[in-house]
Design a protein around this motif. Structure first.
Motif, PDB file in Angstrom:
ATOM      1  N   VAL A  79      -3.059  86.157  16.442  1.00 50.78           N
ATOM      2  CA  VAL A  79      -3.684  87.299  17.102  1.00 50.78           C
ATOM      3  C   VAL A  79      -4.130  88.312  16.066  1.00 50.78           C
ATOM      4  O   VAL A  79      -3.320  88.772  15.240  1.00 50.78           O
ATOM      5  CB  VAL A  79      -2.707  87.975  18.091  1.00 50.78           C
ATOM      6  CG1 VAL A  79      -3.391  89.168  18.781  1.00 50.78           C
ATOM      7  CG2 VAL A  79      -2.190  86.986  19.118  1.00 50.78           C
ATOM      8  N   ARG A  80      -5.418  88.651  16.094  1.00 46.11           N
ATOM      9  CA  ARG A  80      -5.939  89.691  15.216  1.00 46.11           C
ATOM     10  C   ARG A  80      -5.822  91.042  15.917  1.00 46.11           C
ATOM     11  O   ARG A  80      -6.451  91.297  16.942  1.00 46.11           O
ATOM     12  CB  ARG A  80      -7.409  89.422  14.872  1.00 46.11           C
ATOM     13  CG  ARG A  80      -7.627  88.276  13.901  1.00 46.11           C
ATOM     14  CD  ARG A  80      -7.138  88.558  12.494  1.00 46.11           C
ATOM     15  NE  ARG A  80      -7.782  89.698  11.880  1.00 46.11           N
ATOM     16  CZ  ARG A  80      -8.867  89.638  11.114  1.00 46.11           C
ATOM     17  NH1 ARG A  80      -9.465  88.491  10.897  1.00 46.11           N
ATOM     18  NH2 ARG A  80      -9.362  90.723  10.571  1.00 46.11           N
ATOM     19  N   ASP A  90      -0.894  88.729  13.778  1.00 45.99           N
ATOM     20  CA  ASP A  90       0.422  88.259  14.190  1.00 45.99           C
ATOM     21  C   ASP A  90       0.397  86.757  14.411  1.00 45.99           C
ATOM     22  O   ASP A  90      -0.593  86.208  14.937  1.00 45.99           O
ATOM     23  CB  ASP A  90       0.864  88.946  15.489  1.00 45.99           C
ATOM     24  CG  ASP A  90       1.153  90.423  15.295  1.00 45.99           C
ATOM     25  OD1 ASP A  90       1.621  90.797  14.203  1.00 45.99           O
ATOM     26  OD2 ASP A  90       0.910  91.203  16.236  1.00 45.99           O
ATOM     27  N   TYR A  91       1.489  86.109  14.047  1.00 47.84           N
ATOM     28  CA  TYR A  91       1.651  84.662  14.209  1.00 47.84           C
ATOM     29  C   TYR A  91       2.832  84.423  15.145  1.00 47.84           C
ATOM     30  O   TYR A  91       3.965  84.798  14.833  1.00 47.84           O
ATOM     31  CB  TYR A  91       1.897  84.000  12.857  1.00 47.84           C
ATOM     32  CG  TYR A  91       0.710  84.127  11.923  1.00 47.84           C
ATOM     33  CD1 TYR A  91      -0.228  83.102  11.813  1.00 47.84           C
ATOM     34  CD2 TYR A  91       0.507  85.281  11.170  1.00 47.84           C
ATOM     35  CE1 TYR A  91      -1.333  83.229  10.981  1.00 47.84           C
ATOM     36  CE2 TYR A  91      -0.595  85.417  10.336  1.00 47.84           C
ATOM     37  CZ  TYR A  91      -1.502  84.382  10.247  1.00 47.84           C
ATOM     38  OH  TYR A  91      -2.602  84.508   9.422  1.00 47.84           O
ATOM     39  N   LEU A  92       2.533  83.837  16.293  1.00 45.78           N
ATOM     40  CA  LEU A  92       3.542  83.675  17.332  1.00 45.78           C
ATOM     41  C   LEU A  92       3.636  82.216  17.767  1.00 45.78           C
ATOM     42  O   LEU A  92       2.618  81.523  17.894  1.00 45.78           O
ATOM     43  CB  LEU A  92       3.195  84.529  18.554  1.00 45.78           C
ATOM     44  CG  LEU A  92       3.036  86.026  18.281  1.00 45.78           C
ATOM     45  CD1 LEU A  92       1.601  86.446  18.520  1.00 45.78           C
ATOM     46  CD2 LEU A  92       3.987  86.844  19.115  1.00 45.78           C
ATOM     47  N   LEU A  93       4.854  81.771  18.011  1.00 42.53           N
ATOM     48  CA  LEU A  93       5.108  80.411  18.483  1.00 42.53           C
ATOM     49  C   LEU A  93       5.595  80.487  19.919  1.00 42.53           C
ATOM     50  O   LEU A  93       6.463  81.307  20.250  1.00 42.53           O
ATOM     51  CB  LEU A  93       6.158  79.744  17.599  1.00 42.53           C
ATOM     52  CG  LEU A  93       6.572  78.318  17.950  1.00 42.53           C
ATOM     53  CD1 LEU A  93       5.402  77.352  17.838  1.00 42.53           C
ATOM     54  CD2 LEU A  93       7.712  77.869  17.048  1.00 42.53           C
ATOM     55  N   ALA A 105       5.672  85.635  11.892  1.00 41.54           N
ATOM     56  CA  ALA A 105       5.121  86.322  10.727  1.00 41.54           C
ATOM     57  C   ALA A 105       4.112  87.361  11.199  1.00 41.54           C
ATOM     58  O   ALA A 105       3.513  87.236  12.268  1.00 41.54           O
ATOM     59  CB  ALA A 105       4.435  85.336   9.772  1.00 41.54           C
ATOM     60  N   ALA A 106       3.942  88.404  10.390  1.00 45.89           N
ATOM     61  CA  ALA A 106       2.935  89.433  10.643  1.00 45.89           C
ATOM     62  C   ALA A 106       2.291  89.791   9.314  1.00 45.89           C
ATOM     63  O   ALA A 106       2.984  90.105   8.343  1.00 45.89           O
ATOM     64  CB  ALA A 106       3.561  90.671  11.283  1.00 45.89           C
ATOM     65  N   PRO A 146      -1.912  82.465   5.791  1.00 46.83           N
ATOM     66  CA  PRO A 146      -1.205  83.702   5.435  1.00 46.83           C
ATOM     67  C   PRO A 146       0.243  83.763   5.917  1.00 46.83           C
ATOM     68  O   PRO A 146       1.012  84.597   5.436  1.00 46.83           O
ATOM     69  CB  PRO A 146      -2.059  84.792   6.113  1.00 46.83           C
ATOM     70  CG  PRO A 146      -3.424  84.198   6.184  1.00 46.83           C
ATOM     71  CD  PRO A 146      -3.174  82.748   6.495  1.00 46.83           C
ATOM     72  N   ALA A 147       0.614  82.896   6.856  1.00 49.04           N
ATOM     73  CA  ALA A 147       1.996  82.861   7.336  1.00 49.04           C
ATOM     74  C   ALA A 147       2.880  81.938   6.513  1.00 49.04           C
ATOM     75  O   ALA A 147       4.080  81.849   6.754  1.00 49.04           O
ATOM     76  CB  ALA A 147       2.033  82.420   8.804  1.00 49.04           C
TER      77      ALA A 147
END
Length: 233
Positions: A79-80, A90-93, A105-106, A146-147
């Motif tokens: 998500v940007r 943001d990186y969400l699972l 990760a953010a 980036p994560a």
């Protein structure tokens, strides 16, 4: 579209068309170019064009997001955040059976990570599973890059990064940028990964997947994140 448990300040918009823009990739990967020499290699003559593109992104009222499918119905959402006061990624699972997504990760001014090891990154990029924002392994790799942070990059990692950069960006020296990315690995830097009680965890002062951190994911979430990303006993 909603991501359970994710507090978005605006509507989430699936916008895979952005992945076809070389300027998008320069902005998305900017945090991996913290050294001046790396930034110069990454942006080159496109610096002003990339800055203009990012300004347009910051003026959006919605939040573009992208999805990378994983085995078992899991999804990695990227998500940007376009609010100029809270700009980042943001990186969400998530899995439909979970009550909330796990932030792994953010990438922003208060970065957290890494959230992925190199093998996890490559497995997600190469899964070939349908239903995501793109089926292109190069795009999936750079979207999640980036994560990632890993001290044990294998032989061939630089070549893999260079191929993706060459395919999707306008950088003049993809191999040089790939070497710099492999050395620096973004604001969180490389981390060491190891198995603890069947769960893959990180050794990183800024990682949600390091159990020793006060902000780490709870043990049950660490286990299901590890399993969702492919780690097995």
């Amino acid at each position: 579209m909603e991501i359970p448990g994710y507090d978005a300040y605006g509507p989430l918009t699936h916008d895979p068309a952005l992945l076809g823009s070389p300027m998008f990739w320069l902005g998305h990967l900017a945090s991996l170019g913290q050294r001046e020499a790396t930034a110069e290699l990454l942006f080159g003559a496109d610096f002003e064009a990339a800055a203009e593109f990012e300004q347009q992104m910051a003026e959006r009222a919605d939040l573009p997001f992208f999805t990378v499918p994983l085995a078992g119905g899991h999804r990695l959402h990227v998500v940007r955040r376009t609010n100029p006061d809270d700009y980042g990624t943001d990186y969400l699972l998530h899995h439909p059976a979970w009550d909330r997504a796990a932030l792994i990760a953010a990438d922003d001014g208060h970065f957290t990570g890494p959230g992925l090891s190199w093998p996890e990154l490559v497995a997600a990029a190469d899964s070939g599973l349908p239903g995501g924002s793109t089926a292109d392994p190069h795009a999936r790799l750079l979207l999640l890059l980036p994560a990632m942070g890993d001290v044990d990059l294998p032989a061939g990692a630089v070549e893999r990064l260079a191929a993706a950069l060459g395919a999707l960006t306008t950088v003049e020296d993809p191999h040089g940028v790939a070497v710099a990315f492999a050395e620096d690995q973004g604001p969180a830097g490389p981390a060491r990964w190891h198995e603890r009680d069947g769960v893959l965890v990180a050794e990183g002062a800024y990682s949600h997947r390091d159990p020793s951190n006060a902000f780490a994911l709870p043990a049950p979430e660490l286990a299901r994140v590890s399993a969702a990303l492919g780690h097995r006993r």
